[in-house]
Design a protein around this motif. Sequence first.
Motif, PDB file in Angstrom:
ATOM      1  N   LEU A 119     -22.375   8.760  11.776  1.00  0.00           N
ATOM      2  CA  LEU A 119     -21.420   7.658  11.897  1.00  0.00           C
ATOM      3  C   LEU A 119     -19.983   8.053  11.550  1.00  0.00           C
ATOM      4  CD1 LEU A 119     -22.897   4.223  10.747  1.00  0.00           C
ATOM      5  CD2 LEU A 119     -21.746   4.767  12.893  1.00  0.00           C
ATOM      6  N   MET A 123     -16.662   6.694  13.639  1.00  0.00           N
ATOM      7  CA  MET A 123     -15.827   5.620  13.121  1.00  0.00           C
ATOM      8  C   MET A 123     -14.345   5.987  13.169  1.00  0.00           C
ATOM      9  SD  MET A 123     -18.276   4.429   9.958  1.00  0.00           S
ATOM     10  CE  MET A 123     -17.497   2.856   9.620  1.00  0.00           C
ATOM     11  N   GLY A 124     -13.539   5.000  13.512  1.00  0.00           N
ATOM     12  CA  GLY A 124     -12.100   5.202  13.574  1.00  0.00           C
ATOM     13  C   GLY A 124     -11.599   5.593  14.942  1.00  0.00           C
ATOM     14  N   THR A 166     -20.082  -2.089  11.760  1.00  0.00           N
ATOM     15  CA  THR A 166     -19.245  -1.061  12.384  1.00  0.00           C
ATOM     16  C   THR A 166     -18.266  -1.600  13.414  1.00  0.00           C
ATOM     17  OG1 THR A 166     -20.910  -0.637  14.101  1.00  0.00           O
ATOM     18  CG2 THR A 166     -21.048   0.670  12.068  1.00  0.00           C
ATOM     19  N   SER A 169     -14.695  -0.908  12.963  1.00  0.00           N
ATOM     20  CA  SER A 169     -14.396   0.531  12.946  1.00  0.00           C
ATOM     21  C   SER A 169     -14.423   1.146  14.338  1.00  0.00           C
ATOM     22  CB  SER A 169     -15.402   1.269  12.050  1.00  0.00           C
ATOM     23  OG  SER A 169     -15.340   0.790  10.731  1.00  0.00           O
ATOM     24  N   VAL A 171     -16.968   1.048  16.516  1.00  0.00           N
ATOM     25  CA  VAL A 171     -18.290   1.510  16.961  1.00  0.00           C
ATOM     26  C   VAL A 171     -19.114   0.313  17.408  1.00  0.00           C
ATOM     27  CG1 VAL A 171     -20.375   2.784  16.370  1.00  0.00           C
ATOM     28  CG2 VAL A 171     -18.197   3.417  15.312  1.00  0.00           C
TER      29      VAL A 171
END
Length: 240
Positions: A119, A123-124, A166, A169, A171
Motif C-alpha cells: 500500500l 498511496m499518494g 484509502t 489517499s 487508492v
Amino acid sequence: MGKYALITGASGGIGSAIAQLLASKGWNLYLHYNKGEKQINELLARLDAYSIEVMPIRADLETDKGSDILADNIFQLDAIVNSSGNAPYGLFTDLSDTTIDQMLQLHVKSPIVLIRKLLPKLMGKPSAHVVLISSIWGQTGAACEVMYSTVKGAQIAFAKALSKETARSGVRVNCVAPGAVKTAMLDWLSSEELSDLEEDIPIGRLADPKEIAEVVSFLLSKQSSYITGQVIAVNGGMYT
C-alpha cells in the motif's frame, strides 16, 4: 515511464486474460505464479508483442513466506490485481484442517498481508488501484463450496472496509465477482454437467475470461474514477 500492475495468479485463465488486456493498453506487469510455470512461459511469449516491461515472480501464496517473497520483488507500482485461487469441491464436513488452512492462507491472509506491505507504494499517487477477483459465491454462497464461498466473501468485506481507509489517499479498492467462467477451474465437470450449468445461467453460456479482464481494465481506468468499495458482478444473471 508507464504504469505498473501486479497480477497474482497470472498463470490462470482469468489472470492471463487480464495480463494480455493490460499489456495491450501499455501497462508494465509483474506476473505472479507458483505451479503454473508452463502457462506463465506461454503467457510471456504472447506478451512479447507489446513494448512493455514484464517481470515474472514465483511465490507460494499458500505459505506465510509467499507474500514476503512477492512484496520484496515489487518496486514501482500503480495497481494490484489479486487473481490467485482455487476451489475444492465437496461436503464441508469432509474438508481436512489442512485444506481449510490452505484456503484461508491463499485467499485471505496472503492477499491481505501482501496488500498491506504494498500500500505505501500506491498511496499518494493521483490514482492507484486494488482489485480483488472474488466470486459469485462470495456474494451468495454455494453448497459443496463452503470454504470457497467463505474466503471469497471475506475478500469482499476486506475491499469494502479498505476502500474507506484509502479513498483520500488516491487508492480505489474494488472487487469483481465472476460467475461461471470458461477456465481450467471447471475442467472437472463432464460435458453434460457443463451443459446443465449453462442452462442455469440466464444468458445461456459461460463467461469468457476476456470478459472478466474487460471489467478489471475498466476499474483501472479514468472512466471508473468515482467507483470504490464496490462489487462488480459479472455472472450472466446467475445472481442479481
